[in-house]
Design a protein around this motif. Structure first.
Motif, PDB file in Angstrom:
ATOM      1  N   ILE A 246      11.960 -13.353  -4.116  1.00  0.00           N
ATOM      2  CA  ILE A 246      10.937 -12.323  -3.919  1.00  0.00           C
ATOM      3  C   ILE A 246      10.839 -11.498  -5.201  1.00  0.00           C
ATOM      4  CG2 ILE A 246      10.238 -10.318  -2.568  1.00  0.00           C
ATOM      5  CD1 ILE A 246      11.749 -11.463  -0.210  1.00  0.00           C
ATOM      6  N   ARG A 247       9.626 -11.377  -5.732  1.00  0.00           N
ATOM      7  CA  ARG A 247       9.395 -10.618  -6.963  1.00  0.00           C
ATOM      8  C   ARG A 247       8.491  -9.427  -6.656  1.00  0.00           C
ATOM      9  NH1 ARG A 247      10.205 -14.177 -11.726  1.00  0.00           N
ATOM     10  NH2 ARG A 247      10.895 -16.224 -10.965  1.00  0.00           N
ATOM     11  N   VAL A 248       8.844  -8.260  -7.222  1.00  0.00           N
ATOM     12  CA  VAL A 248       8.101  -7.019  -7.007  1.00  0.00           C
ATOM     13  C   VAL A 248       7.789  -6.423  -8.370  1.00  0.00           C
ATOM     14  CG1 VAL A 248       8.095  -4.749  -5.916  1.00  0.00           C
ATOM     15  CG2 VAL A 248       9.329  -6.657  -4.830  1.00  0.00           C
ATOM     16  N   TRP A 249       6.503  -6.064  -8.600  1.00  0.00           N
ATOM     17  CA  TRP A 249       6.123  -5.494  -9.900  1.00  0.00           C
ATOM     18  C   TRP A 249       4.928  -4.567  -9.740  1.00  0.00           C
ATOM     19  CZ3 TRP A 249       4.211  -9.965  -8.050  1.00  0.00           C
ATOM     20  CH2 TRP A 249       2.872 -10.268  -8.261  1.00  0.00           C
ATOM     21  N   LYS A 250       4.692  -3.764 -10.774  1.00  0.00           N
ATOM     22  CA  LYS A 250       3.550  -2.859 -10.824  1.00  0.00           C
ATOM     23  C   LYS A 250       2.506  -3.419 -11.782  1.00  0.00           C
ATOM     24  CE  LYS A 250       5.973   1.459  -9.699  1.00  0.00           C
ATOM     25  NZ  LYS A 250       5.180   1.758  -8.485  1.00  0.00           N
ATOM     26  N   ASP A 251       1.281  -2.859 -11.725  1.00  0.00           N
ATOM     27  CA  ASP A 251       0.206  -3.421 -12.534  1.00  0.00           C
ATOM     28  C   ASP A 251       0.417  -3.203 -14.027  1.00  0.00           C
ATOM     29  OD1 ASP A 251      -0.166  -0.720 -12.517  1.00  0.00           O
ATOM     30  OD2 ASP A 251      -2.184  -0.758 -11.695  1.00  0.00           O
ATOM     31  N   GLU A 252       1.250  -2.215 -14.403  1.00  0.00           N
ATOM     32  CA  GLU A 252       1.495  -2.017 -15.829  1.00  0.00           C
ATOM     33  C   GLU A 252       2.548  -2.972 -16.385  1.00  0.00           C
ATOM     34  OE1 GLU A 252       3.753   1.396 -13.692  1.00  0.00           O
ATOM     35  OE2 GLU A 252       1.783   0.424 -13.609  1.00  0.00           O
ATOM     36  N   ASP A 253       3.270  -3.665 -15.521  1.00  0.00           N
ATOM     37  CA  ASP A 253       4.255  -4.643 -15.996  1.00  0.00           C
ATOM     38  C   ASP A 253       3.540  -5.833 -16.613  1.00  0.00           C
ATOM     39  OD1 ASP A 253       6.298  -3.054 -15.051  1.00  0.00           O
ATOM     40  OD2 ASP A 253       6.386  -4.054 -13.109  1.00  0.00           O
TER      41      ASP A 253
ATOM     42  N   PHE B 173       0.815  -1.211   0.000  1.00  0.00           N
ATOM     43  CA  PHE B 173       0.000   0.000   0.000  1.00  0.00           C
ATOM     44  C   PHE B 173       0.852   1.265   0.000  1.00  0.00           C
ATOM     45  CE2 PHE B 173      -2.738  -3.306   1.616  1.00  0.00           C
ATOM     46  CZ  PHE B 173      -3.959  -3.023   1.031  1.00  0.00           C
ATOM     47  N   GLN B 174       2.114   1.166   0.352  1.00  0.00           N
ATOM     48  CA  GLN B 174       2.972   2.346   0.372  1.00  0.00           C
ATOM     49  C   GLN B 174       3.542   2.657  -1.007  1.00  0.00           C
ATOM     50  OE1 GLN B 174       5.874   1.508   3.438  1.00  0.00           O
ATOM     51  NE2 GLN B 174       4.495   2.138   5.079  1.00  0.00           N
ATOM     52  N   THR B 175       3.963   1.627  -1.740  1.00  0.00           N
ATOM     53  CA  THR B 175       4.592   1.848  -3.052  1.00  0.00           C
ATOM     54  C   THR B 175       3.675   1.524  -4.219  1.00  0.00           C
ATOM     55  OG1 THR B 175       5.495  -0.402  -3.105  1.00  0.00           O
ATOM     56  CG2 THR B 175       6.835   1.309  -2.050  1.00  0.00           C
ATOM     57  N   LYS B 176       2.448   1.021  -3.935  1.00  0.00           N
ATOM     58  CA  LYS B 176       1.484   0.628  -4.979  1.00  0.00           C
ATOM     59  C   LYS B 176       2.073  -0.455  -5.885  1.00  0.00           C
ATOM     60  CE  LYS B 176      -0.943   3.964  -3.280  1.00  0.00           C
ATOM     61  NZ  LYS B 176      -1.985   3.652  -2.274  1.00  0.00           N
ATOM     62  N   GLU B 177       2.760  -1.411  -5.291  1.00  0.00           N
ATOM     63  CA  GLU B 177       3.348  -2.523  -6.034  1.00  0.00           C
ATOM     64  C   GLU B 177       2.836  -3.851  -5.472  1.00  0.00           C
ATOM     65  OE1 GLU B 177       7.749  -0.772  -7.208  1.00  0.00           O
ATOM     66  OE2 GLU B 177       7.415  -1.548  -5.192  1.00  0.00           O
ATOM     67  N   TYR B 178       3.018  -4.902  -6.273  1.00  0.00           N
ATOM     68  CA  TYR B 178       2.642  -6.246  -5.855  1.00  0.00           C
ATOM     69  C   TYR B 178       3.909  -7.026  -5.492  1.00  0.00           C
ATOM     70  CZ  TYR B 178      -1.725  -4.927  -8.111  1.00  0.00           C
ATOM     71  OH  TYR B 178      -2.870  -4.275  -8.478  1.00  0.00           O
ATOM     72  N   VAL B 179       3.772  -7.928  -4.512  1.00  0.00           N
ATOM     73  CA  VAL B 179       4.904  -8.712  -4.031  1.00  0.00           C
ATOM     74  C   VAL B 179       4.468 -10.174  -3.955  1.00  0.00           C
ATOM     75  CG1 VAL B 179       6.620  -9.008  -2.213  1.00  0.00           C
ATOM     76  CG2 VAL B 179       5.645  -6.737  -2.640  1.00  0.00           C
ATOM     77  N   VAL B 180       5.335 -11.071  -4.438  1.00  0.00           N
ATOM     78  CA  VAL B 180       5.069 -12.502  -4.362  1.00  0.00           C
ATOM     79  C   VAL B 180       6.395 -13.223  -4.214  1.00  0.00           C
ATOM     80  CG1 VAL B 180       5.220 -13.131  -6.819  1.00  0.00           C
ATOM     81  CG2 VAL B 180       3.565 -14.289  -5.332  1.00  0.00           C
TER      82      VAL B 180
ATOM     83  N   VAL C 118       4.487 -13.449   2.913  1.00  0.00           N
ATOM     84  CA  VAL C 118       4.644 -11.997   2.928  1.00  0.00           C
ATOM     85  C   VAL C 118       3.290 -11.422   3.311  1.00  0.00           C
ATOM     86  CG1 VAL C 118       5.212  -9.927   1.611  1.00  0.00           C
ATOM     87  CG2 VAL C 118       6.399 -12.076   1.131  1.00  0.00           C
ATOM     88  N   HIS C 119       3.264 -10.527   4.288  1.00  0.00           N
ATOM     89  CA  HIS C 119       2.007  -9.948   4.761  1.00  0.00           C
ATOM     90  C   HIS C 119       2.039  -8.432   4.558  1.00  0.00           C
ATOM     91  CE1 HIS C 119       0.243 -13.556   6.446  1.00  0.00           C
ATOM     92  NE2 HIS C 119       1.378 -13.821   7.087  1.00  0.00           N
TER      93      HIS C 119
END
Length: 728
Positions: free
Chosen positions: A89-96, A75-82, A114-115
């Motif tokens: 650990i993978r981090v991406w945005k919805d436009e990726d 919620f802080q960076t507006k990114e997804y984490v899985v 990851v919570h």
């Protein structure tokens, strides 16, 4: 008092080879309350818009890789984490577009979860109990990770909660038959361990859930014997206590589980008085059936129940008044409502909760028994539904009034009864049922009617199906074959009702309706009774052409190249080319009732990306005819007719333009090559040019019009006056 409203299917489920595997790994919300992030059991993360049941994005890891924990939203960076393969650990945005190109970091120990929660930074819980903030971990992925848990101690469940600016990570563990709860706090950084009380059988809890209420963290445990316990952890409790502390629990609910024990089941608290349980038998249902039920924990009463078709996976998530339940081959979303409980409402709901399943009964102690010592009555005698139909017929032949049939008796009647009797009993059941009863029974009735109609071609009950649809307790996902069955039987009135009242019709079915409507001869639909408002709208639209009307900034000559030029003199009407397509469109290219049905298609919800491939199934003649109709309606809207039909069901100007664009996108090359479409495309092109010029001219006077709004009206204005305003 609580109710389960009509649900819908959000998506299908990936079938797993093992019956013990979870249907999905997790469901999380992102920054939009209408978006759900669904992680399946293998390789994919999908973002859905819940209200439309439409996928907004999908990300998948490569073959041979696995997602090992649910994706969450930062919620802080507006990114997804899985996390994939336990350590990546993978981090991406919805436009990726791909997870392969997303940011990746490999950590030194296996990750459990990851919570993330609003108001807090995401945290990473490792399989051996250590916890790290995500940012600090990504800044040094290979930092050493300590072991917190003892040998043979494994994590079974975890969550995180943000309360009063304090971040908690809670997780339960199991070691040699004992169960523990760990509470990790940040600021100050402390870890507290509690011992959970166990059952005499030593069985572990089937599910654990946590909620924040009255500045306390409430934990809810469901055990195989049907007992639901609650424990409370204070947000502002003592910190830094040494050793393992005992965590008291209280029995909140004892569920009737029948002869055996619960298998795959889960419970979640909805509010302080209501608990939702999935995977348990209904007290009044046959064995072997799994239900989603809402129980009142204050009065120990069943408030609402819904049978869940297919294998139950023992999973349920609760977000913003909706329950997400995977079962069978689908993930269902079921809205619910909970009202403040009272003794009267709890008992009243208990008496009517059995309408959905009345094939058997259970002896439940009444409040008279508990309060006054009255003896409970035995089970109600069950009437054989196979005999009930003949009894009704005998009573009718004798002129006596027949008893009202229950839902199960009507369902049994649908299997073998004649069409006339089935329609009569279904309509009678719907007419006397209240809103709660209809929510539970309409879907079953519709599915049984459709199933028999598909098997027996001579059986079709249009009146009963139409009345079920008009209750507005039905949707496409509940009975997906209904609309296609109506198309097969050429039941255009039922098709119209479904298009009006179903919010979740797939694009392929919408396109099938369009193809059928555009191809049917006008004479076949002119005698069909359709919804009055939609017919009245088209009658007014067609009659307006004969009256003529002041047009909104243009007239038929506007299709000439320079018709919006203020100095251009249009030709008199008698000199117009007889082949002018605009003049030809003074007559609607389709009949009245066909136009009404096409209007319903125009107003159906859809996604551009999903509809476009199916539009390519239309042939050239169908596309040309539909474009001609859209152009005709648009020209009529450009007159003053549109303001005269307020309140009638009709497509909007935007919907018409969107459909024109979709048809041109799907068939542009074919239309360019088709001789029959040349005049139509030419007129559309000229019309667009004229509209661009018209809006350009309006833009030139926009500033002057804005100045008029700023001018203060003169105070010396009598009842009649003429005021001259000079615009420079």
């Amino acid at each position: 008092m609580a109710t389960l409203n009509e649900g819908f299917t959000l998506c299908g489920l990936v079938q797993t080879p093992s019956a013990s595997d979870s249907a999905i790994q997790g469901i999380e919300l992102d920054g939009d309350s209408d978006h759900a992030v669904v992680t399946d059991s293998t390789r994919s993360v999908t973002l859905y818009k819940v209200s439309d049941q439409k996928p907004l994005g999908r990300w998948t890891v490569k073959q041979g890789q696995l997602l090992t924990c649910p994706a969450v939203f930062n919620f802080q960076t507006k990114e997804y984490v899985v996390v994939s393969d336990n350590k990546v650990i993978r981090v991406w945005k919805d436009e990726d577009l791909s997870l392969d190109k997303a940011f990746k970091a490999t950590v030194s120990a296996d990750v459990w979860r990851v919570h993330s929660a609003p108001g807090g930074e995401p945290v990473v819980l490792f399989q051996r109990g250590a916890v790290r903030l995500l940012d600090s971990l990504l800044s040094s992925p290979q930092q050493p990770i300590e072991d917190i848990l003892s040998e043979e101690e494994v994590i079974r469940w975890s969550t995180n909660i943000v309360a009063e600016k304090q971040h908690f990570v809670l997780f339960t563990t199991e070691q040699k038959g004992e169960h523990f709860l760990y509470a990790q706090r940040f600021n100050p950084n402390t870890l507290q361990k509690y011992r959970l009380e166990g059952e005499d059988s030593g069985a572990p809890p089937l599910s654990v859930s946590a909620s924040l209420r009255d500045k306390h963290i409430n934990l809810l445990y469901l055990y195989p014997n049907g007992c639901v316990y609650q424990s409370v952890v204070a947000v502002r409790g003592p910190v830094g206590l040494e050793g393992v502390q005992a965590l008291p629990r209280s029995l909140r609910l004892r569920l009737p589980v029948g002869e055996g024990e619960l298998g795959a089941a889960s419970a979640v608290a909805l509010d302080e008085a209501h608990v939702a349980v999935v995977g348990m038998p209904h007290p009044s249902a046959r064995t072997g059936k799994d239900f989603l039920c809402i129980w009142n924990t204050n009065f120990q009463t069943l408030q609402a129940g819904r049978e869940m078709v297919g294998r139950i996976h023992g999973q349920v998530w609760c977000y913003l008044g909706k329950l997400f339940v995977p079962h069978g081959k689908a993930l269902s979303v079921i809205p619910y409502e909970c009202q403040k409980s009272s003794l009267a409402s709890a008992l009243g709901k208990l008496r009517c909760a059995g309408i959905a399943v009345s094939t058997s009964s259970v002896a439940v102690p009444s409040w008279n028994t508990l309060l006054h010592g009255d003896q409970p009555q035995g089970p109600t005698k069950i009437v054989d539904t196979r005999k009930s139909s003949s009894l009704v017929q005998k009573l009718r032949r004798k002129g006596q009034s027949a008893p009202a049939l229950t839902v199960d008796q009507v369902l049994e009647l649908i299997k073998t009864g004649p069409v006339e009797e089935v329609q009569r009993e279904v309509e009678a059941l719907v007419s006397r049922g209240d809103a709660q009863d209809l929510q539970l029974s309409v879907g079953w009735l519709a599915c049984h009617l459709v199933a028999r109609s598909q098997v027996e071609t001579a059986f079709y009950a249009p009146g009963a199906l139409a009345q079920l649809v008009q209750t507005q307790c039905l949707c496409h996902s509940v009975c997906p074959d209904l609309l296609l069955l109506a198309l097969e039987h050429k039941d255009y009135f039922l098709c119209q009702l479904c298009l009006q009242l179903f919010p979740d019709i797939p694009e392929v079915v919408t396109c099938a309706c369009l193809k059928t409507f555009i191809s049917v001869p006008d004479g076949d639909v002119e005698m069909v009774s359709l919804e009055p408002d939609s017919v009245s709208f088209m009658e007014g639209l067609l009659a307006a052409g004969a009256r003529g009307g002041q047009q909104n900034g243009f007239s038929p000559p506007l299709f000439e190249e320079d018709s919006c030029d203020p100095h251009h003199q249009p030709k008199p009407p008698q000199h117009q080319d007889k082949k002018n397509p605009t003049l030809q469109l003074e007559v609607c290219p389709v009949g009245l009732h066909k136009a009404v049905l096409l209007n319903e298609v125009l107003q159906a919800p859809y996604s551009d990306n999903l509809l476009l491939p199916h539009l390519k199934d239309l042939n050239t003649q169908q596309v040309i005819l539909f474009l001609q109709y859209l152009q005709f309606v648009y020209l009529k809207y450009s007159q003053d007719v549109y303001t005269q039909t307020a309140g009638l069901r009709s497509p909007t100007m935007t919907q018409i333009i969107d459909w024109v664009c979709l048809l041109l996108d799907a068939h542009f090359m074919v239309l360019v090559m088709a001789p029959d479409a040349k005049g139509l495309l030419s007129s559309l092109e000229s019309f667009v040019k004229s509209q661009v010029k018209l809006f350009s001219e309006l833009g030139k006077i926009e500033g002057s019009l804005q100045e008029l709004h700023k001018m203060k009206p003169s105070k010396d204005i009598s009842q009649y006056s003429i005021e001259v305003i000079e615009l420079f």
